[in-house]
Design a protein around this motif. Structure first.
Motif, PDB file in Angstrom:
ATOM      1  N   UNK A 434       0.807  -1.220   0.000  1.00  0.00           N
ATOM      2  CA  UNK A 434       0.000   0.000   0.000  1.00  0.00           C
ATOM      3  C   UNK A 434       0.839   1.269   0.000  1.00  0.00           C
ATOM      4  N   UNK A 435       0.153   2.390   0.015  1.00  0.00           N
ATOM      5  CA  UNK A 435       0.814   3.695  -0.055  1.00  0.00           C
ATOM      6  C   UNK A 435       0.221   4.605   1.010  1.00  0.00           C
ATOM      7  N   UNK A 436       1.076   5.355   1.689  1.00  0.00           N
ATOM      8  CA  UNK A 436       0.577   6.331   2.663  1.00  0.00           C
ATOM      9  C   UNK A 436      -0.226   7.409   1.932  1.00  0.00           C
ATOM     10  N   UNK A 437      -1.319   7.839   2.545  1.00  0.00           N
ATOM     11  CA  UNK A 437      -2.229   8.784   1.884  1.00  0.00           C
ATOM     12  C   UNK A 437      -1.512  10.057   1.440  1.00  0.00           C
ATOM     13  N   UNK A 438      -0.558  10.553   2.252  1.00  0.00           N
ATOM     14  CA  UNK A 438       0.130  11.798   1.899  1.00  0.00           C
ATOM     15  C   UNK A 438       1.120  11.619   0.746  1.00  0.00           C
ATOM     16  N   UNK A 447      11.141   9.323 -10.416  1.00  0.00           N
ATOM     17  CA  UNK A 447      12.151   8.965  -9.418  1.00  0.00           C
ATOM     18  C   UNK A 447      11.630   9.051  -7.988  1.00  0.00           C
ATOM     19  N   UNK A 448      10.312   8.851  -7.815  1.00  0.00           N
ATOM     20  CA  UNK A 448       9.720   8.799  -6.488  1.00  0.00           C
ATOM     21  C   UNK A 448       9.243   7.379  -6.217  1.00  0.00           C
ATOM     22  N   UNK A 449       9.479   6.895  -4.990  1.00  0.00           N
ATOM     23  CA  UNK A 449       9.060   5.553  -4.609  1.00  0.00           C
ATOM     24  C   UNK A 449       8.357   5.583  -3.265  1.00  0.00           C
ATOM     25  N   UNK A 450       7.656   4.481  -2.971  1.00  0.00           N
ATOM     26  CA  UNK A 450       6.997   4.369  -1.666  1.00  0.00           C
ATOM     27  C   UNK A 450       8.027   4.447  -0.557  1.00  0.00           C
ATOM     28  N   UNK A 451       9.132   3.718  -0.695  1.00  0.00           N
ATOM     29  CA  UNK A 451      10.239   3.799   0.265  1.00  0.00           C
ATOM     30  C   UNK A 451      11.410   4.440  -0.440  1.00  0.00           C
ATOM     31  N   UNK A 485      -2.085   1.901   3.595  1.00  0.00           N
ATOM     32  CA  UNK A 485      -0.789   1.359   3.994  1.00  0.00           C
ATOM     33  C   UNK A 485      -0.949  -0.020   4.641  1.00  0.00           C
ATOM     34  N   UNK A 486      -0.159  -0.980   4.168  1.00  0.00           N
ATOM     35  CA  UNK A 486      -0.137  -2.373   4.657  1.00  0.00           C
ATOM     36  C   UNK A 486      -1.416  -3.151   4.355  1.00  0.00           C
ATOM     37  N   UNK A 487      -2.289  -2.590   3.527  1.00  0.00           N
ATOM     38  CA  UNK A 487      -3.523  -3.311   3.174  1.00  0.00           C
ATOM     39  C   UNK A 487      -3.655  -3.542   1.672  1.00  0.00           C
TER      40      UNK A 487
END
Length: 648
Positions: A434-438, A447-451, A485-487
């Motif tokens: 998942x991805x954090x809402x912000x 060049x942007x990633x979740x982590x 996130x995590x779902x």
């Protein structure tokens, strides 16, 4: 005067008063008469009520008509005073006139009272109108003196006859210094040749209203940029008697526009350098990669020792990963250079997905994930580019498997009714990290990633979804992302409708009902423009740019554009190409052009995505011109001006 004329009659004799009242009220005069019999009642009424005319006997007990006249003039010099007396000699009559009486009438010639009152009424009317005009002129002058824009008036030869205080504030000239001087001679910047000013005067004299942005010089010699709006002034016989010029100092605005233009050019140059660098890196890395992939595959096939075979496998997989990275870089470069050619065709989504499902179900199986597919129908058609659609789906499916460690992926295809039209929709749902809402709003940035950073969990450059978004924009597909996130994450792709003719006609008729409730009439001589744009922010910005010079009407999509064009008459149409759901700008353009009244109407295509040959493509399709977003204010106004004022 429409209201009754209020007359104060000073007369002590009842019979004479009745005679005067009778002759006035039975005439064609619209009067109201209030009588005073003596000094006390006269002064009381004079102080208490407002009158338009006073008629007085010359002799009243304990009071004289001359004294009544003096008392009136103390209070209001403009009210006409008429003597109506039985006896009055010439000397007294002259004295009365010298003191301010308007007229005198002898009672034995009472019929002359009517024309005397009519003359008084005319005087009252003219006086009131004059007072009103003087008051309005004073208010207008105060308003003109207090505005920040320069306002000055000239005769037909450009001789300045009046200038407001802002002229002095902006140009530094005292008002008395510029009166009777010729403009623009005293304001010339020295930057323009004679031809410029010759054309300038030709425009002023041939047009009732002329707008130009130019550079002038102040008394100190400083250069300032102004917007000059000049209007012709005519007398009652339609003879030109002068010009009025309203000027705004736009130096700061023009400075900011130049800064924005320089920043835009710098950004474009940096993009060129970046693209050149990435292209070279791509070439330099791909050459040795051929050997790495080729020889590692050969080693995998020839080596029998298990450990060495495993080494060869890792080398080959690493090479494949590097190859995929290079392919993504190449795609990003091609997108930035606008070199991707779109080939539209009729596509069955079910058939397109077969190979992808086979490939990615195996990838999911390797990670112990379920891969479930769900199709509403065995044939769901789209009108799109086959390779681009396949590439985008590959990127999204690759990400779903990459970021999912347990659970699985669901791929579903269906149709959905949106704004009265049927749209093909693909949903890809995973049970991944998942991805954090912000962070969702940044997910399409390159060049942007979740982590990110040194502690990032997943490998890659972070350009996959950037490429997917840009490719989807090219073919007009809307992408939506929902994630926890995590779902897990759900990505929805909404493809443009392949609308049926009856659907379009039905929807246009619905829009027409909501647009107007009465016959349309043009209310201005200014060019009227229809701005067709689905993005609210863009509509607001373009309208702000244009409202100063044109009347701007808006349409949020192609269907509303068709409906408004049919109901109204526009001098020019700005047509966005990608209009979200419904029909695109090209289809709307074709339908509007089918209306006889729009056969010669300029239609300018505006779009944010395209290739270097876009202009030719849109011109060949019939558009008058083409503008590429982002559009600078000056470029937009000048382009529209060219087509709306070309015959003026």
């Amino acid at each position: 005067m429409e209201n009754k004329i209020k007359i104060l009659l000073l007369e002590d004799d009842d019979n004479d008063a009745l005679l005067i009242e009778n002759i006035l009220t039975t005439s064609d005069l619209n009067v109201e008469i209030i009588r005073a019999k003596n000094k006390e009642s006269y002064l009381e009424l004079l102080d208490k009520l407002d009158f338009n005319i006073v008629i007085s006997d010359y002799t009243v007990p304990h009071f004289e008509g001359i004294k009544a006249l003096v008392e009136l003039k103390k209070r209001n010099k403009n009210i006409p005073f008429i003597f109506c007396s039985g006896t009055i000699n010439e000397e007294k009559a002259i004295q009365c006139l010298q003191l301010g009486a308007m007229d005198y009438v002898l009672k034995d010639k009472i019929e002359k009272l009517i024309p005397a009152v009519k003359r008084a009424i005319k005087l009252v009317t003219e006086t009131l109108e004059k007072e009103k005009l003087e008051k309005e002129l004073i208010q207008f002058k105060r308003a003109v003196e207090n505005v920040h824009e320069v306002i000055f008036y000239t005769n037909p030869d450009g001789i300045i006859l009046y200038a407001n205080k802002a002229f002095e504030d902006i140009y530094g000239w005292k008002i008395e210094e510029v009166i009777n001087k010729t403009t623009p001679r005293i304001l010339k910047s020295g930057l323009y040749d004679k031809n410029f000013y010759s054309e300038f005067w030709n425009n002023i004299k041939s047009k009732d209203h002329f707008v130009i942005e130019m550079i002038n010089r102040t008394k100190k010699g400083d250069l300032i940029e102004i917007k000059n709006m000049i209007s012709s002034i005519y007398d009652a016989n339609n003879k030109l008697i002068g010009f009025i010029s309203i000027q705004s100092n736009i130096s700061e605005r023009k400075k900011k526009e130049r800064e924005l233009q320089r920043a835009k050019e710098a950004a474009e140059e940096m993009n060129k350098i970046k693209s050149y660098f990435l292209s070279n890196i791509n070439h330099e890395l791909r050459t040795p990669l051929i050997s790495i992939l080729g020889f590692s595959e050969e080693l995998m096939n020839e080596i029998t020792e298990p450990e060495l075979k495993e080494y060869a496998k890792y080398i080959h997989e690493a090479g494949q990963r590097l190859n995929q990275t290079l392919n993504n870089i190449l795609s990003l470069v091609e997108l930035e250079k606008k070199r991707i050619e779109i080939k539209y065709e009729s596509i069955n989504l079910t058939e397109l997905l077969k190979d992808l499902i086979n490939q990615y179900s195996k990838e999911a199986e390797k990670k112990g994930l379920k891969f479930i597919t769900k199709f509403e129908s065995h044939k769901i058609s789209i009108h799109s580019d086959y390779e681009i659609t396949k590439k985008v789906l590959s990127i999204i499916l690759d990400n779903s498997i990459k970021f999912t460690n347990e659970g699985g992926i669901l791929l579903s295809v269906r149709t959905e009714k949106i704004n009265s039209f049927t749209h093909p929709v693909i949903n890809i749902v995973d049970t991944g990290i998942g991805i954090q809402s912000e962070k969702i709003e940044h997910i399409f940035e390159p060049f942007r990633q979740v982590s990110e950073g040194l502690t990032r969990t997943y490998e890659g450059l972070g350009i996959g979804l950037t490429i997917a978004k840009q490719l989807l924009d090219l073919i007009g597909v809307e992408i939506k992302i929902q994630s926890q996130l995590n779902k897990g994450t759900m990505i929805t792709l909404i493809f443009p409708t392949v609308a049926k003719e009856e659907e379009i006609k039905s929807e246009v008729e619905k829009r027409k009902i909501t647009i107007v409730e009465e016959p349309y009439e043009k209310k201005s001589t200014n060019p009227e423009i229809l701005l067709v744009e689905d993005n609210p922010g863009n509509r607001m910005l373009f309208k702000k740019y244009l409202s100063e010079y044109f009347i701007v009407d808006e349409a949020i999509d192609g269907l509303e554009a068709i409906a408004k064009a049919e109901l109204k008459s526009y001098d020019l149409i700005l047509m966005d190409i990608h209009l979200g759901s419904g029909i695109d700008g090209v289809e709307a353009f074709k339908r509007i052009k089918s209306f006889p009244k729009y056969k010669n109407t300029p239609v300018i295509a505006i779009t944010a995505y395209g290739m270097t040959d876009d202009r030719e493509k849109f011109i060949d399709a019939g558009f008058t011109d083409y503008l590429k977003k982002p559009i600078m204010r000056t470029e937009l106004i000048e382009t529209i001006y060219k087509y709306t004022y070309k015959n003026n």
